[in-house]
Design a protein around this motif. Structure first.
Motif, PDB file in Angstrom:
ATOM      1  N   MET A   5     -31.104  -2.089  15.094  1.00 13.64           N
ATOM      2  CA  MET A   5     -30.226  -1.203  14.340  1.00 13.64           C
ATOM      3  C   MET A   5     -29.405  -1.995  13.327  1.00 13.64           C
ATOM      4  N   ALA A   6     -29.317  -1.471  12.095  1.00 17.72           N
ATOM      5  CA  ALA A   6     -28.443  -2.046  11.081  1.00 17.72           C
ATOM      6  C   ALA A   6     -27.560  -0.934  10.525  1.00 17.72           C
ATOM      7  N   TYR A   7     -26.401  -1.303  10.002  1.00 20.12           N
ATOM      8  CA  TYR A   7     -25.445  -0.296   9.555  1.00 20.12           C
ATOM      9  C   TYR A   7     -24.546  -0.869   8.455  1.00 20.12           C
ATOM     10  N   ARG A   8     -23.919   0.022   7.716  1.00 25.14           N
ATOM     11  CA  ARG A   8     -22.982  -0.366   6.666  1.00 25.14           C
ATOM     12  C   ARG A   8     -21.573  -0.427   7.259  1.00 25.14           C
ATOM     13  N   THR A   9     -20.944  -1.587   7.116  1.00 27.82           N
ATOM     14  CA  THR A   9     -19.610  -1.771   7.677  1.00 27.82           C
ATOM     15  C   THR A   9     -18.538  -1.053   6.869  1.00 27.82           C
ATOM     16  N   ARG A  66     -34.790  -8.021   7.964  1.00 27.64           N
ATOM     17  CA  ARG A  66     -34.630  -7.248   6.742  1.00 27.64           C
ATOM     18  C   ARG A  66     -33.171  -7.169   6.294  1.00 27.64           C
ATOM     19  N   ALA A  67     -32.269  -7.032   7.250  1.00 28.39           N
ATOM     20  CA  ALA A  67     -30.862  -6.895   6.890  1.00 28.39           C
ATOM     21  C   ALA A  67     -30.270  -8.197   6.362  1.00 28.39           C
ATOM     22  N   ASP A  68     -30.856  -9.328   6.737  1.00 27.06           N
ATOM     23  CA  ASP A  68     -30.309 -10.615   6.294  1.00 27.06           C
ATOM     24  C   ASP A  68     -30.301 -10.744   4.775  1.00 27.06           C
ATOM     25  N   GLU A  69     -31.324 -10.199   4.142  1.00 29.06           N
ATOM     26  CA  GLU A  69     -31.385 -10.281   2.686  1.00 29.06           C
ATOM     27  C   GLU A  69     -30.234  -9.512   2.055  1.00 29.06           C
ATOM     28  N   LEU A  70     -29.910  -8.341   2.601  1.00 28.27           N
ATOM     29  CA  LEU A  70     -28.791  -7.561   2.092  1.00 28.27           C
ATOM     30  C   LEU A  70     -27.476  -8.308   2.298  1.00 28.27           C
ATOM     31  N   GLY A  82     -24.454 -10.108  -0.396  1.00 30.20           N
ATOM     32  CA  GLY A  82     -23.039  -9.754  -0.360  1.00 30.20           C
ATOM     33  C   GLY A  82     -22.754  -8.313  -0.003  1.00 30.20           C
ATOM     34  N   MET A  83     -23.779  -7.584   0.458  1.00 33.30           N
ATOM     35  CA  MET A  83     -23.562  -6.184   0.813  1.00 33.30           C
ATOM     36  C   MET A  83     -22.898  -6.079   2.182  1.00 33.30           C
ATOM     37  N   PRO A  84     -22.058  -5.065   2.373  1.00 37.82           N
ATOM     38  CA  PRO A  84     -21.347  -4.884   3.649  1.00 37.82           C
ATOM     39  C   PRO A  84     -22.273  -4.301   4.722  1.00 37.82           C
ATOM     40  N   LEU A 121     -32.715   1.957   1.610  1.00 35.63           N
ATOM     41  CA  LEU A 121     -31.829   3.090   1.866  1.00 35.63           C
ATOM     42  C   LEU A 121     -30.431   2.627   2.245  1.00 35.63           C
ATOM     43  N   LEU A 122     -30.363   1.585   3.068  1.00 37.90           N
ATOM     44  CA  LEU A 122     -29.074   1.049   3.491  1.00 37.90           C
ATOM     45  C   LEU A 122     -28.355   0.395   2.316  1.00 37.90           C
TER      46      LEU A 122
END
Length: 363
Positions: free
Chosen positions: A150-154, A250-254, A258-260, A235-236
Protein backbone atom coordinates in the motif's frame (compact mmCIF):
# COMPACT_ATOMS: atom_id res chain seq x y z
CA UNK A 1 3.10 -9.11 -17.18
CA UNK A 2 5.16 -12.08 -16.08
CA UNK A 3 8.08 -12.58 -13.77
CA UNK A 4 9.33 -9.29 -12.39
CA UNK A 5 6.43 -7.02 -11.49
CA UNK A 6 8.29 -3.82 -10.63
CA UNK A 7 8.92 -3.17 -14.30
CA UNK A 8 11.01 -1.10 -16.62
CA UNK A 9 10.89 2.07 -14.52
CA UNK A 10 11.91 0.46 -11.27
CA UNK A 11 13.98 2.68 -9.05
CA UNK A 12 17.68 1.92 -9.51
CA UNK A 13 19.88 2.84 -6.60
CA UNK A 14 23.15 3.45 -8.43
CA UNK A 15 22.73 6.10 -11.09
CA UNK A 16 24.45 5.29 -14.35
CA UNK A 17 25.63 1.89 -13.17
CA UNK A 18 23.49 -0.18 -15.45
CA UNK A 19 24.68 0.31 -19.01
CA UNK A 20 23.76 -2.77 -21.02
CA UNK A 21 26.66 -5.16 -21.33
CA UNK A 22 27.99 -6.17 -24.72
CA UNK A 23 27.82 -9.82 -23.74
CA UNK A 24 24.14 -9.63 -22.89
CA UNK A 25 21.34 -8.48 -25.17
CA UNK A 26 17.66 -8.13 -24.27
CA UNK A 27 15.26 -8.83 -27.12
CA UNK A 28 12.20 -10.74 -28.14
CA UNK A 29 13.99 -13.38 -30.18
CA UNK A 30 16.99 -15.60 -29.64
CA UNK A 31 20.19 -13.59 -30.02
CA UNK A 32 22.73 -16.41 -29.76
CA UNK A 33 24.23 -18.18 -32.75
CA UNK A 34 24.37 -21.88 -33.48
CA UNK A 35 27.34 -22.34 -31.19
CA UNK A 36 25.14 -21.63 -28.21
CA UNK A 37 22.87 -24.56 -28.98
CA UNK A 38 23.60 -28.25 -28.76
CA UNK A 39 24.19 -30.84 -26.08
CA UNK A 40 27.33 -31.27 -24.07
CA UNK A 41 28.43 -29.72 -20.80
CA UNK A 42 31.39 -27.77 -22.13
CA UNK A 43 29.47 -25.05 -23.96
CA UNK A 44 30.65 -21.51 -23.31
CA UNK A 45 27.32 -19.83 -23.97
CA UNK A 46 23.97 -19.92 -22.22
CA UNK A 47 20.62 -18.46 -23.31
CA UNK A 48 18.51 -17.03 -20.48
CA UNK A 49 14.96 -15.70 -20.65
CA UNK A 50 13.94 -12.82 -18.38
CA UNK A 51 11.47 -9.92 -18.48
CA UNK A 52 13.95 -7.35 -19.79
CA UNK A 53 14.18 -3.63 -19.03
CA UNK A 54 15.71 -2.34 -15.82
CA UNK A 55 15.47 -5.82 -14.34
CA UNK A 56 17.69 -7.23 -17.07
CA UNK A 57 20.11 -4.33 -16.65
CA UNK A 58 20.47 -5.06 -12.94
CA UNK A 59 20.91 -8.77 -13.59
CA UNK A 60 23.57 -7.96 -16.17
CA UNK A 61 25.60 -5.82 -13.79
CA UNK A 62 25.22 -7.91 -10.64
CA UNK A 63 25.08 -11.47 -12.01
CA UNK A 64 25.69 -12.06 -15.72
CA UNK A 65 28.86 -9.98 -16.15
CA UNK A 66 30.71 -11.30 -13.08
CA UNK A 67 29.55 -14.84 -13.93
CA UNK A 68 31.04 -14.55 -17.41
CA UNK A 69 34.24 -13.08 -16.00
CA UNK A 70 34.63 -16.00 -13.57
CA UNK A 71 33.55 -18.88 -15.80
CA UNK A 72 34.08 -17.69 -19.38
CA UNK A 73 30.44 -18.62 -20.13
CA UNK A 74 28.71 -15.87 -22.14
CA UNK A 75 25.12 -15.06 -21.23
CA UNK A 76 22.65 -14.13 -23.96
CA UNK A 77 19.18 -13.00 -22.90
CA UNK A 78 15.74 -13.11 -24.50
CA UNK A 79 12.36 -12.13 -23.07
CA UNK A 80 10.09 -14.99 -24.06
CA UNK A 81 6.74 -15.32 -22.32
CA UNK A 82 6.17 -18.64 -20.57
CA UNK A 83 3.59 -19.63 -23.20
CA UNK A 84 6.29 -19.42 -25.87
CA UNK A 85 8.67 -21.62 -23.91
CA UNK A 86 5.88 -24.11 -23.12
CA UNK A 87 5.15 -24.37 -26.85
CA UNK A 88 8.85 -24.87 -27.60
CA UNK A 89 9.12 -27.61 -24.97
CA UNK A 90 6.01 -29.38 -26.29
CA UNK A 91 7.63 -29.34 -29.73
CA UNK A 92 10.82 -30.79 -28.27
CA UNK A 93 12.85 -27.70 -29.18
CA UNK A 94 13.32 -25.34 -26.21
CA UNK A 95 15.21 -22.23 -27.32
CA UNK A 96 16.44 -21.26 -23.85
CA UNK A 97 18.67 -23.01 -21.35
CA UNK A 98 17.34 -21.20 -18.28
CA UNK A 99 14.27 -19.14 -17.36
CA UNK A 100 13.99 -16.29 -14.84
CA UNK A 101 10.32 -15.98 -13.87
CA UNK A 102 7.88 -16.11 -10.97
CA UNK A 103 7.45 -19.27 -8.93
CA UNK A 104 3.72 -19.11 -9.73
CA UNK A 105 4.55 -19.39 -13.45
CA UNK A 106 6.93 -22.26 -12.71
CA UNK A 107 4.22 -24.00 -10.67
CA UNK A 108 2.07 -24.04 -13.80
CA UNK A 109 4.94 -25.13 -16.05
CA UNK A 110 5.81 -27.99 -13.70
CA UNK A 111 2.18 -29.12 -13.74
CA UNK A 112 2.38 -29.14 -17.55
CA UNK A 113 5.61 -31.19 -17.34
CA UNK A 114 7.64 -28.46 -19.03
CA UNK A 115 10.43 -28.10 -16.46
CA UNK A 116 13.34 -30.29 -15.44
CA UNK A 117 13.34 -31.30 -11.76
CA UNK A 118 16.02 -29.46 -9.81
CA UNK A 119 19.07 -31.47 -8.77
CA UNK A 120 19.94 -29.64 -5.55
CA UNK A 121 23.13 -31.68 -5.17
CA UNK A 122 24.52 -29.52 -7.99
CA UNK A 123 23.85 -26.28 -6.10
CA UNK A 124 26.54 -25.78 -3.48
CA UNK A 125 25.29 -22.29 -2.62
CA UNK A 126 21.97 -23.73 -1.39
CA UNK A 127 23.44 -26.10 1.18
CA UNK A 128 23.31 -24.54 4.63
CA UNK A 129 22.28 -21.16 3.22
CA UNK A 130 19.01 -20.98 5.13
CA UNK A 131 16.82 -20.38 2.09
CA UNK A 132 13.14 -20.88 2.91
CA UNK A 133 11.74 -24.26 1.90
CA UNK A 134 8.95 -22.56 -0.06
CA UNK A 135 11.60 -21.07 -2.33
CA UNK A 136 13.25 -24.44 -3.03
CA UNK A 137 10.61 -26.09 -5.15
CA UNK A 138 10.90 -29.41 -6.95
CA UNK A 139 11.16 -27.73 -10.35
CA UNK A 140 12.34 -24.18 -9.55
CA UNK A 141 14.76 -22.29 -7.30
CA UNK A 142 13.89 -18.91 -5.75
CA UNK A 143 16.25 -16.02 -6.45
CA UNK A 144 14.75 -12.67 -5.44
CA UNK A 145 11.52 -11.45 -3.86
CA UNK A 146 9.22 -8.60 -4.89
CA UNK A 147 5.93 -7.53 -3.38
CA UNK A 148 2.68 -5.64 -3.67
CA UNK A 149 1.91 -3.17 -0.90
CA UNK A 150 0.00 0.00 0.00
CA UNK A 151 1.15 3.53 -0.84
CA UNK A 152 -0.55 6.80 0.04
CA UNK A 153 -0.25 10.58 -0.15
CA UNK A 154 0.82 12.12 3.14
CA UNK A 155 -0.67 15.51 2.18
CA UNK A 156 -4.13 14.08 1.52
CA UNK A 157 -4.63 12.02 4.66
CA UNK A 158 -4.70 13.49 8.15
CA UNK A 159 -2.93 10.41 9.48
CA UNK A 160 -1.11 7.51 7.91
CA UNK A 161 -3.00 4.27 7.22
CA UNK A 162 -1.29 1.42 9.06
CA UNK A 163 -3.14 -1.58 7.66
CA UNK A 164 -5.45 -2.79 4.92
CA UNK A 165 -8.30 -2.26 7.40
CA UNK A 166 -7.37 1.42 7.35
CA UNK A 167 -7.21 1.37 3.56
CA UNK A 168 -10.75 -0.06 3.51
CA UNK A 169 -11.92 2.61 6.01
CA UNK A 170 -13.04 5.34 3.60
CA UNK A 171 -14.67 7.38 6.37
CA UNK A 172 -11.62 7.96 8.57
CA UNK A 173 -9.20 7.86 5.64
CA UNK A 174 -11.31 9.67 3.07
CA UNK A 175 -10.48 9.93 -0.62
CA UNK A 176 -10.46 7.88 -3.83
CA UNK A 177 -8.50 4.61 -3.97
CA UNK A 178 -7.01 2.39 -6.62
CA UNK A 179 -6.62 -1.39 -6.55
CA UNK A 180 -5.26 -3.92 -9.00
CA UNK A 181 -7.28 -5.39 -11.82
CA UNK A 182 -7.16 -9.12 -12.49
CA UNK A 183 -5.96 -8.28 -16.00
CA UNK A 184 -2.40 -7.66 -14.83
CA UNK A 185 -1.82 -10.28 -12.12
CA UNK A 186 -3.56 -12.40 -9.52
CA UNK A 187 -6.42 -10.52 -7.82
CA UNK A 188 -5.71 -8.89 -4.46
CA UNK A 189 -8.08 -11.06 -2.44
CA UNK A 190 -5.58 -11.34 0.42
CA UNK A 191 -5.76 -7.58 1.02
CA UNK A 192 -9.56 -7.78 1.17
CA UNK A 193 -9.35 -10.58 3.73
CA UNK A 194 -6.77 -8.76 5.85
CA UNK A 195 -9.05 -5.72 5.80
CA UNK A 196 -11.85 -7.98 7.06
CA UNK A 197 -9.79 -9.15 10.03
CA UNK A 198 -8.22 -12.39 8.82
CA UNK A 199 -4.75 -12.86 10.42
CA UNK A 200 -1.66 -13.13 8.20
CA UNK A 201 -1.08 -16.75 9.15
CA UNK A 202 -4.70 -17.76 8.47
CA UNK A 203 -5.08 -16.42 4.93
CA UNK A 204 -4.79 -19.72 3.05
CA UNK A 205 -6.76 -21.40 1.76
CA UNK A 206 -8.42 -18.11 0.79
CA UNK A 207 -12.07 -17.68 1.71
CA UNK A 208 -13.10 -16.40 -1.72
CA UNK A 209 -16.69 -15.60 -0.78
CA UNK A 210 -15.58 -13.55 2.22
CA UNK A 211 -12.97 -11.77 0.10
CA UNK A 212 -15.52 -10.66 -2.48
CA UNK A 213 -17.87 -9.45 0.24
CA UNK A 214 -15.00 -7.36 1.56
CA UNK A 215 -14.21 -6.09 -1.94
CA UNK A 216 -17.84 -5.03 -2.32
CA UNK A 217 -17.48 -2.78 0.76
CA UNK A 218 -14.75 -0.69 -0.84
CA UNK A 219 -15.82 -0.81 -4.44
CA UNK A 220 -17.55 2.56 -4.31
CA UNK A 221 -14.32 4.20 -3.16
CA UNK A 222 -12.17 2.73 -5.91
CA UNK A 223 -11.69 5.23 -8.71
CA UNK A 224 -9.66 2.89 -10.89
CA UNK A 225 -8.72 -0.77 -10.95
CA UNK A 226 -5.24 -0.42 -12.42
CA UNK A 227 -4.23 -2.67 -15.32
CA UNK A 228 -0.56 -1.78 -15.83
CA UNK A 229 2.25 -1.78 -13.30
CA UNK A 230 3.03 1.90 -13.88
CA UNK A 231 -0.52 3.24 -13.51
CA UNK A 232 -0.98 3.30 -9.70
CA UNK A 233 2.12 5.43 -9.23
CA UNK A 234 0.84 7.79 -11.93
CA UNK A 235 -2.55 8.08 -10.24
CA UNK A 236 -0.89 8.71 -6.88
CA UNK A 237 1.55 11.22 -8.34
CA UNK A 238 -1.25 13.19 -10.03
CA UNK A 239 -3.25 13.16 -6.78
CA UNK A 240 -6.10 11.38 -8.52
CA UNK A 241 -6.13 8.90 -5.63
CA UNK A 242 -5.03 9.24 -2.02
CA UNK A 243 -4.04 5.59 -1.62
CA UNK A 244 -3.37 2.59 -3.84
CA UNK A 245 -1.90 -0.85 -4.00
CA UNK A 246 1.22 -1.04 -6.13
CA UNK A 247 4.35 -3.06 -6.78
CA UNK A 248 7.11 -2.49 -4.27
CA UNK A 249 9.69 0.00 -5.57
CA UNK A 250 7.22 2.08 -7.57
CA UNK A 251 6.63 4.60 -4.81
CA UNK A 252 10.36 5.21 -4.33
CA UNK A 253 10.56 7.08 -7.62
CA UNK A 254 7.80 9.45 -6.52
CA UNK A 255 9.49 9.99 -3.17
CA UNK A 256 12.80 10.77 -4.88
CA UNK A 257 10.98 13.35 -6.98
CA UNK A 258 9.96 15.08 -3.78
CA UNK A 259 6.30 14.07 -3.81
CA UNK A 260 4.52 13.64 -0.45
CA UNK A 261 4.18 9.87 -0.75
CA UNK A 262 4.86 7.04 1.70
CA UNK A 263 4.20 3.32 1.73
CA UNK A 264 3.24 0.69 4.26
CA UNK A 265 4.91 -2.73 4.58
CA UNK A 266 2.25 -4.11 6.90
CA UNK A 267 0.31 -6.74 4.94
CA UNK A 268 2.60 -6.69 1.89
CA UNK A 269 2.11 -9.67 -0.43
CA UNK A 270 5.43 -11.22 -1.39
CA UNK A 271 6.11 -13.13 -4.61
CA UNK A 272 9.36 -14.84 -5.57
CA UNK A 273 11.20 -14.77 -8.87
CA UNK A 274 13.48 -17.69 -9.52
CA UNK A 275 15.15 -20.04 -11.94
CA UNK A 276 13.63 -22.88 -13.93
CA UNK A 277 15.27 -25.15 -16.53
CA UNK A 278 12.98 -25.96 -19.48
CA UNK A 279 12.54 -29.66 -20.09
CA UNK A 280 14.95 -30.81 -22.78
CA UNK A 281 17.20 -27.74 -22.49
CA UNK A 282 20.58 -28.27 -24.12
CA UNK A 283 23.01 -26.66 -21.71
CA UNK A 284 21.95 -27.70 -18.24
CA UNK A 285 25.50 -27.71 -16.90
CA UNK A 286 25.91 -23.98 -17.55
CA UNK A 287 22.40 -23.39 -16.20
CA UNK A 288 23.29 -24.98 -12.87
CA UNK A 289 26.52 -22.98 -12.72
CA UNK A 290 24.62 -19.72 -13.22
CA UNK A 291 21.96 -20.63 -10.67
CA UNK A 292 24.62 -21.55 -8.13
CA UNK A 293 26.55 -18.33 -8.78
CA UNK A 294 23.43 -16.17 -8.37
CA UNK A 295 22.75 -17.60 -4.89
CA UNK A 296 26.06 -16.60 -3.36
CA UNK A 297 25.43 -14.06 -0.57
CA UNK A 298 27.67 -11.42 -2.13
CA UNK A 299 25.97 -11.77 -5.52
CA UNK A 300 22.52 -11.58 -3.94
CA UNK A 301 23.56 -8.42 -2.11
CA UNK A 302 25.02 -6.86 -5.25
CA UNK A 303 21.70 -7.31 -7.05
CA UNK A 304 19.69 -5.90 -4.14
CA UNK A 305 21.83 -2.75 -4.17
CA UNK A 306 20.85 -2.12 -7.78
CA UNK A 307 17.24 -3.26 -7.80
CA UNK A 308 14.54 -3.53 -5.09
CA UNK A 309 14.35 -7.32 -5.13
CA UNK A 310 14.88 -8.92 -1.75
CA UNK A 311 17.53 -11.66 -1.42
CA UNK A 312 16.37 -15.19 -0.67
CA UNK A 313 19.72 -15.95 0.98
CA UNK A 314 19.72 -14.68 4.59
CA UNK A 315 23.49 -14.23 4.51
CA UNK A 316 23.08 -11.48 1.93
CA UNK A 317 21.10 -9.37 4.40
CA UNK A 318 24.20 -8.94 6.56
CA UNK A 319 26.01 -7.35 3.62
CA UNK A 320 23.45 -4.60 3.06
CA UNK A 321 23.14 -1.18 4.67
CA UNK A 322 20.10 -0.12 6.65
CA UNK A 323 18.90 2.26 3.96
CA UNK A 324 18.87 -0.53 1.37
CA UNK A 325 17.25 -3.00 3.79
CA UNK A 326 14.44 -0.52 4.43
CA UNK A 327 13.33 -0.91 0.78
CA UNK A 328 13.44 -4.73 0.61
CA UNK A 329 10.58 -7.14 1.32
CA UNK A 330 12.93 -9.72 2.84
CA UNK A 331 14.67 -7.45 5.34
CA UNK A 332 14.07 -8.59 8.95
CA UNK A 333 11.78 -5.68 9.81
CA UNK A 334 9.62 -6.10 6.70
CA UNK A 335 9.64 -9.89 6.51
CA UNK A 336 7.70 -10.38 9.72
CA UNK A 337 4.80 -8.07 8.82
CA UNK A 338 4.14 -9.32 5.27
CA UNK A 339 3.21 -12.71 3.83
CA UNK A 340 4.18 -15.01 0.98
CA UNK A 341 1.56 -15.71 -1.66
CA UNK A 342 0.66 -19.41 -1.73
CA UNK A 343 1.61 -20.28 -5.32
CA UNK A 344 0.17 -23.80 -5.09
CA UNK A 345 -3.23 -22.41 -4.06
CA UNK A 346 -3.16 -19.73 -6.75
CA UNK A 347 -2.10 -22.17 -9.47
CA UNK A 348 -5.06 -24.38 -8.62
CA UNK A 349 -7.60 -21.56 -8.26
CA UNK A 350 -6.35 -18.70 -10.42
CA UNK A 351 -8.56 -19.25 -13.45
CA UNK A 352 -11.76 -19.58 -11.44
CA UNK A 353 -10.97 -16.60 -9.21
CA UNK A 354 -9.97 -14.42 -12.15
CA UNK A 355 -13.20 -15.28 -13.98
CA UNK A 356 -15.24 -14.44 -10.90
CA UNK A 357 -13.33 -11.19 -10.42
CA UNK A 358 -13.97 -10.12 -14.01
CA UNK A 359 -17.67 -10.91 -13.68
CA UNK A 360 -17.78 -8.97 -10.42
CA UNK A 361 -15.93 -5.99 -11.92
CA UNK A 362 -18.24 -5.89 -14.94
CA UNK A 363 -21.46 -6.19 -12.95
Amino acid sequence: MEGNRIGRRAILRTAGALAAAGAVTGCGTLMGNSESRGSGSGKKKIVVSNSGGAYNDALTKAIYEPFTKETGITVTTVNYQSAQVIAQVKQGRPQVDLMDNGLLIFQKMARLECLEPVDYDRLKSVKGAGIAESQLAEHAVGKNVWCSLMAYRTDSLKRAPKSWADFWNTDTFAGPRSLQSAEVDIPELEFALLADGVPLDKLYPLDVDRAFKSMARIRGGVKKFWNTGALPAVLLGRKEVVATSLYGGRADELIKQGMPVAYQWNGARRMTNGWGIPKGADNTDAAYKLIDFSLRPEVQAAFAKLYPGGPVVPGAIKLLSDDVLATLPTSPQNLKIGFDADVAWWDKNRDAVTKRWQEWADA
